[in-house]
Design a protein around this motif. Sequence first.
Motif, PDB file in Angstrom:
ATOM      1  N   LEU A   6       0.791  -1.221   0.000  1.00 53.38           N
ATOM      2  CA  LEU A   6       0.000   0.000   0.000  1.00 53.38           C
ATOM      3  C   LEU A   6       0.826   1.275   0.000  1.00 53.38           C
ATOM      4  O   LEU A   6       0.342   2.314  -0.444  1.00 53.38           O
ATOM      5  CB  LEU A   6      -0.953  -0.004   1.200  1.00 53.38           C
ATOM      6  N   THR A   7       2.047   1.228   0.489  1.00 56.91           N
ATOM      7  CA  THR A   7       2.869   2.435   0.447  1.00 56.91           C
ATOM      8  C   THR A   7       3.183   2.846  -0.987  1.00 56.91           C
ATOM      9  O   THR A   7       2.963   4.009  -1.360  1.00 56.91           O
ATOM     10  CB  THR A   7       4.156   2.242   1.258  1.00 56.91           C
ATOM     11  N   PRO A   8       3.669   1.940  -1.845  1.00 53.07           N
ATOM     12  CA  PRO A   8       3.836   2.352  -3.247  1.00 53.07           C
ATOM     13  C   PRO A   8       2.521   2.659  -3.939  1.00 53.07           C
ATOM     14  O   PRO A   8       2.468   3.491  -4.848  1.00 53.07           O
ATOM     15  CB  PRO A   8       4.532   1.147  -3.891  1.00 53.07           C
ATOM     16  N   LEU A   9       1.420   2.022  -3.498  1.00 54.02           N
ATOM     17  CA  LEU A   9       0.123   2.295  -4.119  1.00 54.02           C
ATOM     18  C   LEU A   9      -0.332   3.713  -3.800  1.00 54.02           C
ATOM     19  O   LEU A   9      -0.916   4.397  -4.650  1.00 54.02           O
ATOM     20  CB  LEU A   9      -0.906   1.277  -3.617  1.00 54.02           C
ATOM     21  N   TRP A  10      -0.068   4.178  -2.572  1.00 50.17           N
ATOM     22  CA  TRP A  10      -0.389   5.559  -2.203  1.00 50.17           C
ATOM     23  C   TRP A  10       0.282   6.525  -3.174  1.00 50.17           C
ATOM     24  O   TRP A  10      -0.357   7.434  -3.735  1.00 50.17           O
ATOM     25  CB  TRP A  10       0.083   5.801  -0.773  1.00 50.17           C
ATOM     26  N   ALA A  11       1.587   6.360  -3.380  1.00 48.15           N
ATOM     27  CA  ALA A  11       2.308   7.243  -4.294  1.00 48.15           C
ATOM     28  C   ALA A  11       1.762   7.129  -5.716  1.00 48.15           C
ATOM     29  O   ALA A  11       1.650   8.135  -6.436  1.00 48.15           O
ATOM     30  CB  ALA A  11       3.797   6.905  -4.267  1.00 48.15           C
ATOM     31  N   SER A  12       1.386   5.922  -6.120  1.00 46.74           N
ATOM     32  CA  SER A  12       0.869   5.734  -7.475  1.00 46.74           C
ATOM     33  C   SER A  12      -0.498   6.368  -7.652  1.00 46.74           C
ATOM     34  O   SER A  12      -0.827   6.859  -8.741  1.00 46.74           O
ATOM     35  CB  SER A  12       0.800   4.234  -7.805  1.00 46.74           C
ATOM     36  N   TYR A  13      -1.329   6.342  -6.610  1.00 43.96           N
ATOM     37  CA  TYR A  13      -2.601   7.061  -6.685  1.00 43.96           C
ATOM     38  C   TYR A  13      -2.366   8.539  -7.006  1.00 43.96           C
ATOM     39  O   TYR A  13      -3.030   9.113  -7.875  1.00 43.96           O
ATOM     40  CB  TYR A  13      -3.344   6.969  -5.350  1.00 43.96           C
ATOM     41  N   ARG A  14      -1.427   9.159  -6.286  1.00 45.93           N
ATOM     42  CA  ARG A  14      -1.172  10.581  -6.489  1.00 45.93           C
ATOM     43  C   ARG A  14      -0.654  10.857  -7.897  1.00 45.93           C
ATOM     44  O   ARG A  14      -1.058  11.815  -8.554  1.00 45.93           O
ATOM     45  CB  ARG A  14      -0.167  11.084  -5.451  1.00 45.93           C
ATOM     46  N   GLU A  15       0.242   9.995  -8.371  1.00 44.77           N
ATOM     47  CA  GLU A  15       0.766  10.175  -9.722  1.00 44.77           C
ATOM     48  C   GLU A  15      -0.333   9.985 -10.766  1.00 44.77           C
ATOM     49  O   GLU A  15      -0.438  10.742 -11.740  1.00 44.77           O
ATOM     50  CB  GLU A  15       1.902   9.174  -9.968  1.00 44.77           C
ATOM     51  N   ALA A  16      -1.189   8.972 -10.549  1.00 45.46           N
ATOM     52  CA  ALA A  16      -2.252   8.690 -11.511  1.00 45.46           C
ATOM     53  C   ALA A  16      -3.278   9.821 -11.568  1.00 45.46           C
ATOM     54  O   ALA A  16      -3.747  10.196 -12.650  1.00 45.46           O
ATOM     55  CB  ALA A  16      -2.948   7.373 -11.146  1.00 45.46           C
ATOM     56  N   TRP A  17      -3.621  10.390 -10.399  1.00 43.05           N
ATOM     57  CA  TRP A  17      -4.531  11.545 -10.402  1.00 43.05           C
ATOM     58  C   TRP A  17      -3.917  12.692 -11.200  1.00 43.05           C
ATOM     59  O   TRP A  17      -4.604  13.384 -11.956  1.00 43.05           O
ATOM     60  CB  TRP A  17      -4.821  12.009  -8.974  1.00 43.05           C
ATOM     61  N   ALA A  18      -2.608  12.913 -11.014  1.00 46.84           N
ATOM     62  CA  ALA A  18      -1.946  14.012 -11.729  1.00 46.84           C
ATOM     63  C   ALA A  18      -1.967  13.794 -13.237  1.00 46.84           C
ATOM     64  O   ALA A  18      -2.053  14.742 -14.012  1.00 46.84           O
ATOM     65  CB  ALA A  18      -0.505  14.162 -11.240  1.00 46.84           C
ATOM     66  N   ARG A  19      -1.899  12.533 -13.682  1.00 47.02           N
ATOM     67  CA  ARG A  19      -1.911  12.226 -15.115  1.00 47.02           C
ATOM     68  C   ARG A  19      -3.322  12.064 -15.669  1.00 47.02           C
ATOM     69  O   ARG A  19      -3.498  11.928 -16.880  1.00 47.02           O
ATOM     70  CB  ARG A  19      -1.117  10.944 -15.378  1.00 47.02           C
ATOM     71  N   GLY A  20      -4.334  12.024 -14.799  1.00 47.59           N
ATOM     72  CA  GLY A  20      -5.707  11.873 -15.265  1.00 47.59           C
ATOM     73  C   GLY A  20      -6.134  10.431 -15.488  1.00 47.59           C
ATOM     74  O   GLY A  20      -7.120  10.177 -16.187  1.00 47.59           O
ATOM     75  N   ASP A  21      -5.439   9.459 -14.869  1.00 52.76           N
ATOM     76  CA  ASP A  21      -5.771   8.038 -15.046  1.00 52.76           C
ATOM     77  C   ASP A  21      -6.788   7.580 -13.992  1.00 52.76           C
ATOM     78  O   ASP A  21      -6.521   6.701 -13.174  1.00 52.76           O
ATOM     79  CB  ASP A  21      -4.502   7.175 -14.943  1.00 52.76           C
ATOM     80  N   GLN A  22      -7.986   8.184 -14.022  1.00 53.14           N
ATOM     81  CA  GLN A  22      -8.977   7.861 -12.998  1.00 53.14           C
ATOM     82  C   GLN A  22      -9.478   6.419 -13.072  1.00 53.14           C
ATOM     83  O   GLN A  22      -9.816   5.821 -12.050  1.00 53.14           O
ATOM     84  CB  GLN A  22     -10.172   8.826 -13.090  1.00 53.14           C
ATOM     85  N   ALA A  23      -9.527   5.862 -14.273  1.00 53.85           N
ATOM     86  CA  ALA A  23      -9.983   4.470 -14.417  1.00 53.85           C
ATOM     87  C   ALA A  23      -9.035   3.526 -13.694  1.00 53.85           C
ATOM     88  O   ALA A  23      -9.464   2.569 -13.041  1.00 53.85           O
ATOM     89  CB  ALA A  23     -10.096   4.107 -15.896  1.00 53.85           C
ATOM     90  N   TRP A  24      -7.743   3.793 -13.820  1.00 50.26           N
ATOM     91  CA  TRP A  24      -6.762   2.961 -13.122  1.00 50.26           C
ATOM     92  C   TRP A  24      -6.925   3.100 -11.615  1.00 50.26           C
ATOM     93  O   TRP A  24      -6.824   2.106 -10.875  1.00 50.26           O
ATOM     94  CB  TRP A  24      -5.348   3.374 -13.526  1.00 50.26           C
ATOM     95  N   VAL A  25      -7.170   4.307 -11.134  1.00 48.33           N
ATOM     96  CA  VAL A  25      -7.334   4.545  -9.697  1.00 48.33           C
ATOM     97  C   VAL A  25      -8.501   3.725  -9.151  1.00 48.33           C
ATOM     98  O   VAL A  25      -8.379   3.067  -8.113  1.00 48.33           O
ATOM     99  CB  VAL A  25      -7.557   6.043  -9.421  1.00 48.33           C
ATOM    100  N   ARG A  26      -9.621   3.749  -9.852  1.00 47.20           N
ATOM    101  CA  ARG A  26     -10.797   2.997  -9.398  1.00 47.20           C
ATOM    102  C   ARG A  26     -10.505   1.500  -9.339  1.00 47.20           C
ATOM    103  O   ARG A  26     -10.831   0.822  -8.356  1.00 47.20           O
ATOM    104  CB  ARG A  26     -11.981   3.269 -10.327  1.00 47.20           C
ATOM    105  N   SER A  27      -9.888   0.977 -10.395  1.00 51.41           N
ATOM    106  CA  SER A  27      -9.562  -0.444 -10.437  1.00 51.41           C
ATOM    107  C   SER A  27      -8.604  -0.823  -9.313  1.00 51.41           C
ATOM    108  O   SER A  27      -8.782  -1.848  -8.642  1.00 51.41           O
ATOM    109  CB  SER A  27      -8.951  -0.788 -11.791  1.00 51.41           C
ATOM    110  N   ALA A  28      -7.579   0.005  -9.092  1.00 57.43           N
ATOM    111  CA  ALA A  28      -6.597  -0.288  -8.053  1.00 57.43           C
ATOM    112  C   ALA A  28      -7.231  -0.264  -6.665  1.00 57.43           C
ATOM    113  O   ALA A  28      -6.905  -1.090  -5.804  1.00 57.43           O
ATOM    114  CB  ALA A  28      -5.446   0.719  -8.126  1.00 57.43           C
ATOM    115  N   TYR A  29      -8.134   0.676  -6.432  1.00 57.36           N
ATOM    116  CA  TYR A  29      -8.798   0.763  -5.125  1.00 57.36           C
ATOM    117  C   TYR A  29      -9.628  -0.484  -4.849  1.00 57.36           C
ATOM    118  O   TYR A  29      -9.528  -1.093  -3.771  1.00 57.36           O
ATOM    119  CB  TYR A  29      -9.691   1.999  -5.082  1.00 57.36           C
ATOM    120  N   LEU A  30     -10.454  -0.888  -5.806  1.00 58.11           N
ATOM    121  CA  LEU A  30     -11.306  -2.055  -5.594  1.00 58.11           C
ATOM    122  C   LEU A  30     -10.480  -3.318  -5.391  1.00 58.11           C
ATOM    123  O   LEU A  30     -10.800  -4.155  -4.534  1.00 58.11           O
ATOM    124  CB  LEU A  30     -12.259  -2.213  -6.781  1.00 58.11           C
TER     125      LEU A  30
END
Length: 447
Positions: free
Chosen positions: A287-311
């Motif tokens: 989850l620590t690298p996932l936290w950082a990846s969430y922030r990077e993905a939001w910055a790039r506009g990859d919301q679909a990836w964020v939703r999939s990763a969260y679930l």
Amino acid sequence: MNQIPGRWRRILATGATTVGARGASLLVNLLVLPVVSRSLGKEEFGLWLNLTSTFTMLSVLDFGVGLAVMGQVSEARGADQGASTRRVVTTALVLLTGAAVLLVVFCGLFAFTLDWNGLLGADRVPTAVVDQLVLAVGVTAALSLPLTVAGRVYYALGRGHVAALSTSVGVLAQAVALLTVAALCPDLRWFTAVYLATSLLAGLVPTLLLAARIRDARPRLRDVDRDTCGRLGREGAQLFFLTLMGIVSFKSDSLVIGHYLGADQVAAYVLPFTVYAAVPTVAGAFLTPLWASYREAWARGDQAWVRSAYLRSVGLLTAAGAVAASALVPVTPWLLRGWVGDHAAIPSSGLLAALGGYAVIMCTTTAVAVFLNGAGQLRPQLAVGAVMTVVNVGASVWSVHRFGLSGPLWSTVLTQTLIVLVPSMVVARRRLAHPRTVLPEALRTAG
């Protein structure tokens, strides 16, 4: 879209090394704690457990700056702003160095003025020894504050394996040092000294590597930035209070038990708790690298990836917690006897059930909290966390008198589920339904 496969590869690689580091730490505990237990008296061992637990709590209390650094460096990486990374790192180091100086002053004022024997339930340990150890713990925790930055930067850059490997080196050095003390001079002060020194080493190694190897993260005084300081301060303050509330809620149970039931009862709670706490610790390593990846993905506009990763993260961690807890409950008495010896206190059925519930609930809660942190949803967590902290501490004090060792942990499980987990999942669902970038304007326009 081409970022997505690479992102998962970095998460899995960093997660694997982090699991290895957590596993090494767990193995060291399994090896060292029985040795220290046999080398010290029951009360001294309970005091040592409380002191080392307190150091762990204080050393991560970097006022939220370290976690804010991880988020903001991830955002800068997502926006391809290398100059912002150096400003964030340099400013964070200056802030935490100042905080370290203040903490040293604070420790000097209070280490020899409060009744630490009474607070820690160690009436049979000499007062001078307890005061000296409390001061050593506080000063070492202060020195470790600036050293937290490097590990967070490595995770933000997708190189968390460097921080994880450094942690493993520190843990192994700690094991060797503690076993040496047990063989040559088994004394409470020496056990504490080598524990603190090797913990400091684990933070120093990645700091030196960061300065030497990553140019964009190499600190320079001229890069201290006022706007960056404000952003780190605002986000860090919220993360700090979240961390503080978590520590009070989850780590205070041993202090409550030591104060009301005596330091000789602390080991009967801490040892089985250490086994079960390893479940969310190891399961949450990804989850620590996932936290950082969430922030990077939001910055790039990859919301679909964020939703999939969260679930995925919530489902997998909840299942992992349930499976692990179900496997641990029937074998815990055997594990404790094999670990500590025949004199180990065997947990009651009530404490075993509470430990299993804790493992499952914390796996799920951590997955949800990491998503909310990555999505910039800190205020809702502060609100529910504040309520949970007050209710949980009061319930722990009330329940320890009526249910003994299991009372405080049952209080934690129930309040965490009803006050934190359920509302947090509602907030996460709403956030996913209304995606938006969390990248600050200052980072978007930074050159």
